[in-house]
Design a protein around this motif. Structure first.
Motif, PDB file in Angstrom:
ATOM      1  N   ASN A 229       0.798  -1.237   0.000  1.00  0.00           N
ATOM      2  CA  ASN A 229       0.000   0.000   0.000  1.00  0.00           C
ATOM      3  C   ASN A 229       0.829   1.286   0.000  1.00  0.00           C
ATOM      4  O   ASN A 229       0.333   2.350   0.400  1.00  0.00           O
ATOM      5  CB  ASN A 229      -0.970   0.033   1.196  1.00  0.00           C
ATOM      6  N   GLN A 230       2.051   1.221  -0.462  1.00  0.00           N
ATOM      7  CA  GLN A 230       2.859   2.428  -0.589  1.00  0.00           C
ATOM      8  C   GLN A 230       2.636   3.063  -1.967  1.00  0.00           C
ATOM      9  O   GLN A 230       2.415   2.364  -2.954  1.00  0.00           O
ATOM     10  CB  GLN A 230       4.339   2.097  -0.402  1.00  0.00           C
ATOM     11  N   ARG A 471      -9.983   8.222   2.049  1.00  0.00           N
ATOM     12  CA  ARG A 471      -9.147   7.582   3.068  1.00  0.00           C
ATOM     13  C   ARG A 471      -7.706   7.479   2.593  1.00  0.00           C
ATOM     14  O   ARG A 471      -6.762   7.687   3.381  1.00  0.00           O
ATOM     15  CB  ARG A 471      -9.720   6.204   3.411  1.00  0.00           C
ATOM     16  N   LYS A 472      -7.497   7.160   1.305  1.00  0.00           N
ATOM     17  CA  LYS A 472      -6.134   7.079   0.767  1.00  0.00           C
ATOM     18  C   LYS A 472      -5.452   8.442   0.823  1.00  0.00           C
ATOM     19  O   LYS A 472      -4.268   8.546   1.169  1.00  0.00           O
ATOM     20  CB  LYS A 472      -6.170   6.576  -0.679  1.00  0.00           C
ATOM     21  N   LYS A 474      -5.997  10.896   2.821  1.00  0.00           N
ATOM     22  CA  LYS A 474      -5.642  11.219   4.206  1.00  0.00           C
ATOM     23  C   LYS A 474      -4.434  10.404   4.645  1.00  0.00           C
ATOM     24  O   LYS A 474      -3.525  10.923   5.322  1.00  0.00           O
ATOM     25  CB  LYS A 474      -6.836  10.961   5.117  1.00  0.00           C
ATOM     26  N   ARG A 475      -4.402   9.127   4.275  1.00  0.00           N
ATOM     27  CA  ARG A 475      -3.285   8.260   4.656  1.00  0.00           C
ATOM     28  C   ARG A 475      -1.973   8.740   4.043  1.00  0.00           C
ATOM     29  O   ARG A 475      -0.912   8.673   4.671  1.00  0.00           O
ATOM     30  CB  ARG A 475      -3.570   6.822   4.233  1.00  0.00           C
TER      31      ARG A 475
END
Length: 554
Positions: A229-230, A471-472, A474-475
């Motif tokens: 998920n990077q 959400r991505k 923000k992450r």
């Protein structure tokens, strides 16, 4: 009256070196494309002179199928300013082949207020769009190769978000499958095409200030996500240098001339309904370097182009217009007042009164941005004096500056009144700039601010991919980026049939697209498409070469 292309063809063009000399652009620095077009090195931008110049933004009321003539007004105003003794240069976007062969048939102004040579500007010009298309698709090819070469290594990306682009309208390419036919043809995957003006490379070219900035932005383009998920970016592919090489010449603004042989810069071309809708920062700064007045435009209505000009382009560069011109026509006002397209040439005073609600909403928005506002009433031959008087009186009753424009038929002479009013606004006004939101606001707060303040809506609804993408974002720590809402140009709402001023609505956002290199988040609203389709009767059917001359462009 003669067609645009016939007027363009009858205009005696001056050598591009002579055009450059008029505003003291060093002719030995030009990179000519034939006799009448040249690239000007971006290194000639002088930021001290930029600070001293007077920037004027041209925008419009909500577009209708009758047309408002925003580019015509931008060029006409520049001609008018030169007529009254001001050194004025216009900076415009380059036309896309999509609209040229689709709906519009051309986008270089009209009548006696055009940028020339219009055939070349409307078609391949200096190859900027081709360079952007090639650079974008080179990244896609290199990314596909990375996937192919790493399919058994554990380094293969689990998600790819980078599509391809093409500068034509082609609905069949919106969603495709690539890599079919076996392992030798790569990894099979879902993909698609956007139109070149929607490419992040286009936005990057138009927001970059030099080659180093261009490289840094390209390196930061988000391409997909790794197995853990990077974020995976262009810098991870190691090809930023190759992409810069493809774009090196395209970064330099293009110098052309108007129908009255004054200088014009035409450079970059993002659409305002699916991108940020402004010509390049470098072209604007170049016009400000060599002109005491620089006139530029933002695409479609003020709710799209002008909003993004202020909240994205001005925020990123620090430039602030001294005045903003909003273009309106009696025909468009009548359509916003409920008059059918087939009847807009006939006098309809009630339609004008009702349609003024649209103009009023846009003017209120521009005043809230802190702008000195000038209304340009672009005259059509069928407009009656009674209709125009209603608009003039409406503006004057509210203390607004207004002038009638007839540049289509009269060129600079028909824009003198508008030029004088604009000079008054610049010299005696107190234009400043208030953004719609703060950089530190959350993404939801930024979207809500635009929808409530600019569109007049009640808020947003996140559907489809949007909640997951939020959400991505923000992450990844990207909430500080400005937002660029991709929305229909025909309405304040996300419903293109909702003319006038929409009420009691929410904007549905079904996707959030990270343009990390360009430096903003694209919020896809409603049913807007980033790859347009062709109409039932495309403009291409009327374009031809007859006796060696191109016909049908407008």
């Amino acid at each position: 009256m003669k067609t645009d292309i016939h007027i363009a063809r009858e205009t005696v063009l001056q050598p591009i070196q002579q055009i450059a000399e008029k505003v003291n652009i060093p002719t030995d620095e030009l990179y000519p494309f034939g006799k009448h077009i040249a690239k000007v090195p971006h290194t000639l931008v002088d930021l001290e002179k930029v600070k001293q110049s007077n920037l004027v933004l041209v925008t419009s009321i909500t577009p209708t199928k009758s047309g408002n003539g925003k580019t015509l007004t931008s060029i006409g105003l520049t001609l008018g300013l030169n007529k009254i003794g001001k050194n004025a240069i216009v900076a415009l976007r380059e036309p896309s082949l999509g609209p040229c062969f689709g709906m519009k048939g051309g986008a270089a102004g009209g009548g006696y207020a055009q940028v020339l040579p219009m055939e070349k500007i409307n078609l391949h010009f200096t190859g900027d769009f081709h360079a952007i298309t090639s650079a974008h698709n080179m990244i896609a090819a290199m990314l596909d190769n990375y996937q192919h070469q790493n399919r058994f290594t554990g380094k293969m990306l689990k998600e790819v978000v980078w599509k391809r682009v093409l500068d034509v309208n082609d609905r069949n390419l919106r969603q495709i499958v690539t890599g079919v036919g076996g392992n030798a043809n790569g990894v099979m995957a879902e993909s698609g095409f956007d139109i070149t003006p929607a490419s992040e490379i286009m936005a990057i070219l138009c927001l970059s200030t030099d080659l180093d900035d261009l490289r840094a932005r390209i390196e930061n383009i988000l391409l997909g996500y790794t197995a853990d998920n990077q974020a995976f970016m262009v810098q991870d592919l190691g090809i930023a240098g190759a992409i810069v090489a493809l774009l090196k010449d395209a970064l330099d603004p293009n110098l052309v001339q108007t129908t009255e042989n004054t200088p014009a810069f035409v450079h970059g071309g993002p659409f305002a309904n699916i991108a940020h809708g402004c010509n390049s920062v470098l072209a604007t700064q170049m016009a400000m370097t060599y002109g005491d007045y620089a006139v530029t435009e933002a695409g479609f209505g003020a709710d799209l182009g002008a909003e993004k000009f202020f909240n994205i382009k001005c925020r990123k560069t620090g430039i602030v217009p001294k005045a903003t011109v909003i273009v309106a026509t009696c025909q468009a006002l009548k359509m916003h007042g409920g008059v059918d397209l087939s009847a807009i040439k006939a006098e309809n005073l009630d339609g004008i009164y009702k349609g003024l609600e649209n103009l009023e909403k846009h003017v209120r928005n521009l005043l809230a941005f802190g702008q000195e506002v000038v209304i340009a009433l672009n005259k059509f031959p069928t407009d009656t004096e009674s209709e125009m008087t209603i608009v003039r009186n409406w503006a004057r009753d509210r203390g607004l500056r207004i002038a009638t424009l007839n540049a289509f038929a009269e060129g600079g002479e028909g824009a003198i009144d508008l030029a004088k009013v604009v000079v008054d606004a610049v010299e005696n006004g107190k234009s400043k700039l208030h953004f719609s939101y703060k950089t530190e606001d959350s993404l939801e707060e930024k979207l809500e601010a635009i929808v409530k303040q600019i569109y007049g809506g009640e808020g947003i609804v996140l559907e489809g991919k949007a909640p997951t993408m939020l959400r991505k974002i923000k992450r990844l720590g990207l909430e500080q980026l400005p937002v660029c809402i991709a929305k229909t140009q025909y309405s304040f709402s996300d419903n293109p049939a909702n003319y006038g001023v929409a009420h009691n609505f929410r904007i549905t956002i079904d996707d959030l697209i990270i343009n990390k290199g360009a430096g903003f988040i694209v919020a896809k609203a409603g049913t807007i498409m980033r790859m347009p389709g062709l109409p039932k009767v495309p403009a291409a059917e009327h374009i031809d070469v007859i006796n060696g001359e191109i016909e049908g462009l407008s």
